[in-house]
Motif scaffolding. Structure first.
Motif, PDB file in Angstrom:
ATOM      1  N   GLY A 292       0.228  -0.944   0.558  1.00 33.63           N
ATOM      2  CA  GLY A 292      -0.017  -0.004  -0.848  1.00 33.63           C
ATOM      3  C   GLY A 292       0.502   1.072   0.094  1.00 33.63           C
ATOM      4  N   ILE A 293       1.767   1.057  -0.891  1.00 34.20           N
ATOM      5  CA  ILE A 293       2.844   2.244  -1.289  1.00 34.20           C
ATOM      6  C   ILE A 293       2.372   3.194  -2.156  1.00 34.20           C
ATOM      7  CG2 ILE A 293       4.712   1.174   0.710  1.00 34.20           C
ATOM      8  CD1 ILE A 293       5.976   0.700  -1.319  1.00 34.20           C
ATOM      9  N   THR A 294       2.988   3.855  -2.253  1.00 32.10           N
ATOM     10  CA  THR A 294       2.961   4.716  -2.944  1.00 32.10           C
ATOM     11  C   THR A 294       3.791   4.204  -4.458  1.00 32.10           C
ATOM     12  OG1 THR A 294       4.136   7.521  -2.711  1.00 32.10           O
ATOM     13  CG2 THR A 294       1.831   7.208  -2.704  1.00 32.10           C
TER      14      THR A 294
ATOM     15  N   THR B  58      12.000   6.298  -3.254  1.00 33.02           N
ATOM     16  CA  THR B  58      12.801   6.814  -1.785  1.00 33.02           C
ATOM     17  C   THR B  58      13.491   4.931  -0.911  1.00 33.02           C
ATOM     18  OG1 THR B  58      10.841   8.778  -1.416  1.00 33.02           O
ATOM     19  CG2 THR B  58      12.690   8.064   0.197  1.00 33.02           C
ATOM     20  N   GLU B  59      13.058   4.108  -1.012  1.00 30.93           N
ATOM     21  CA  GLU B  59      13.241   3.218  -0.900  1.00 30.93           C
ATOM     22  C   GLU B  59      14.524   2.368  -1.500  1.00 30.93           C
ATOM     23  OE1 GLU B  59       9.820   0.401   0.041  1.00 30.93           O
ATOM     24  OE2 GLU B  59       9.873   1.393   1.753  1.00 30.93           O
ATOM     25  N   MET B  60      14.611   2.774  -2.966  1.00 28.53           N
ATOM     26  CA  MET B  60      15.126   2.032  -3.785  1.00 28.53           C
ATOM     27  C   MET B  60      16.077   2.398  -4.502  1.00 28.53           C
ATOM     28  SD  MET B  60      12.811   0.038  -6.595  1.00 28.53           S
ATOM     29  CE  MET B  60      12.248  -0.704  -6.158  1.00 28.53           C
ATOM     30  N   GLU B  61      16.084   4.192  -3.743  1.00 25.79           N
ATOM     31  CA  GLU B  61      17.008   5.113  -4.083  1.00 25.79           C
ATOM     32  C   GLU B  61      17.626   5.226  -5.375  1.00 25.79           C
ATOM     33  OE1 GLU B  61      20.499   4.242  -1.795  1.00 25.79           O
ATOM     34  OE2 GLU B  61      19.686   4.610   0.128  1.00 25.79           O
ATOM     35  N   VAL B  62      16.015   5.430  -6.014  1.00 31.51           N
ATOM     36  CA  VAL B  62      16.166   5.411  -7.736  1.00 31.51           C
ATOM     37  C   VAL B  62      15.666   7.351  -7.732  1.00 31.51           C
ATOM     38  CG1 VAL B  62      16.792   3.641  -8.476  1.00 31.51           C
ATOM     39  CG2 VAL B  62      13.948   3.699  -8.382  1.00 31.51           C
ATOM     40  N   SER B  63      15.482   7.428  -8.991  1.00 33.16           N
ATOM     41  CA  SER B  63      14.042   9.168  -9.409  1.00 33.16           C
ATOM     42  C   SER B  63      12.136   8.577  -9.173  1.00 33.16           C
ATOM     43  CB  SER B  63      14.586   9.410 -10.678  1.00 33.16           C
ATOM     44  OG  SER B  63      13.502   9.848 -11.658  1.00 33.16           O
ATOM     45  N   PRO B  64      12.237   9.122  -9.254  1.00 32.34           N
ATOM     46  CA  PRO B  64      10.695   8.617  -8.807  1.00 32.34           C
ATOM     47  C   PRO B  64       9.979   8.268 -10.785  1.00 32.34           C
ATOM     48  CG  PRO B  64      10.536  10.675  -7.675  1.00 32.34           C
ATOM     49  CD  PRO B  64      12.220   9.769  -8.115  1.00 32.34           C
ATOM     50  N   ARG B  65      10.614   9.374 -11.600  1.00 35.45           N
ATOM     51  CA  ARG B  65      10.550   9.421 -12.667  1.00 35.45           C
ATOM     52  C   ARG B  65      11.181   7.548 -13.444  1.00 35.45           C
ATOM     53  NH1 ARG B  65       9.162  12.994 -17.082  1.00 35.45           N
ATOM     54  NH2 ARG B  65       9.078  12.160 -19.182  1.00 35.45           N
TER      55      ARG B  65
ATOM     56  N   GLU C 243       8.949   5.032 -14.556  1.00 40.88           N
ATOM     57  CA  GLU C 243       9.162   5.144 -16.958  1.00 40.88           C
ATOM     58  C   GLU C 243       9.046   2.656 -16.786  1.00 40.88           C
ATOM     59  OE1 GLU C 243       9.502   6.309 -19.497  1.00 40.88           O
ATOM     60  OE2 GLU C 243       8.370   8.239 -18.278  1.00 40.88           O
ATOM     61  N   TRP C 244      10.069   2.771 -15.706  1.00 38.34           N
ATOM     62  CA  TRP C 244      10.242   0.456 -15.621  1.00 38.34           C
ATOM     63  C   TRP C 244       8.411   0.126 -14.959  1.00 38.34           C
ATOM     64  CZ3 TRP C 244      15.088   0.730 -11.936  1.00 38.34           C
ATOM     65  CH2 TRP C 244      15.767   1.303 -11.828  1.00 38.34           C
ATOM     66  N   LEU C 245       7.617   1.062 -14.085  1.00 35.16           N
ATOM     67  CA  LEU C 245       7.259   0.406 -13.859  1.00 35.16           C
ATOM     68  C   LEU C 245       5.549   0.585 -15.158  1.00 35.16           C
ATOM     69  CD1 LEU C 245       6.325   1.095  -9.972  1.00 35.16           C
ATOM     70  CD2 LEU C 245       7.383  -1.228 -10.994  1.00 35.16           C
ATOM     71  N   GLN C 246       5.502   1.519 -15.448  1.00 33.59           N
ATOM     72  CA  GLN C 246       4.278   1.189 -16.706  1.00 33.59           C
ATOM     73  C   GLN C 246       4.601   0.481 -17.686  1.00 33.59           C
ATOM     74  OE1 GLN C 246       3.378   5.462 -16.892  1.00 33.59           O
ATOM     75  NE2 GLN C 246       2.985   5.162 -14.548  1.00 33.59           N
ATOM     76  N   GLY C 247       6.498   0.176 -17.889  1.00 34.91           N
ATOM     77  CA  GLY C 247       6.263  -0.622 -19.425  1.00 34.91           C
ATOM     78  C   GLY C 247       7.021   0.452 -20.317  1.00 34.91           C
ATOM     79  N   ARG C 248       6.928   1.536 -19.872  1.00 32.88           N
ATOM     80  CA  ARG C 248       7.760   2.441 -20.928  1.00 32.88           C
ATOM     81  C   ARG C 248       9.183   2.496 -21.506  1.00 32.88           C
ATOM     82  NH1 ARG C 248       4.027   6.331 -18.972  1.00 32.88           N
ATOM     83  NH2 ARG C 248       5.870   7.037 -17.677  1.00 32.88           N
TER      84      ARG C 248
END
Length: 104
Positions: A56-58, A64-71, A75-80
């Protein structure tokens, strides 16, 4: 009364089976091979998204947990885009931390 109907040739000629364009089987085989090669990565991304939903996280919290850019994560999660080696390692490490039973 009316003149008889006459057959007019269509401006769009019908193609006979011998005239239909042939498929490029080499290109199709290459496309299928690429899809098969990317399947483990798509499975990893589906698992990561499932754990994100379960927790249930955004995406911003996850980035932030992964220390990567939200963008980048979006892009990864949306398959682009697909993550390369280091990105895949980050995803696997995060997944193993929050879903220990998952073996990707």
């Amino acid at each position: 009364m009316y003149p008889p109907l006459t057959f007019q040739q269509s401006p769009f000629p019908m193609q006979t089976p011998s005239e239909t364009p042939q498929r490029d089987t080499a290109a199709e085989d290459a496309r299928l091979a690429k899809l098969e090669q990317q399947e483990p990565l798509r499975r990893l991304l589906r698992d990561v998204a499932a754990v994100k939903r379960e927790r249930g996280i955004t995406q911003a919290q996850m980035a932030t947990e992964m220390e990567v850019s939200p963008r980048t994560l979006a892009e990864w999660l949306q398959g682009r885009r697909y993550p390369k080696g280091p990105g895949q390692a980050i995803l696997r490490r995060w997944l193993s931390a929050y879903a220990p039973g998952c073996d990707t």
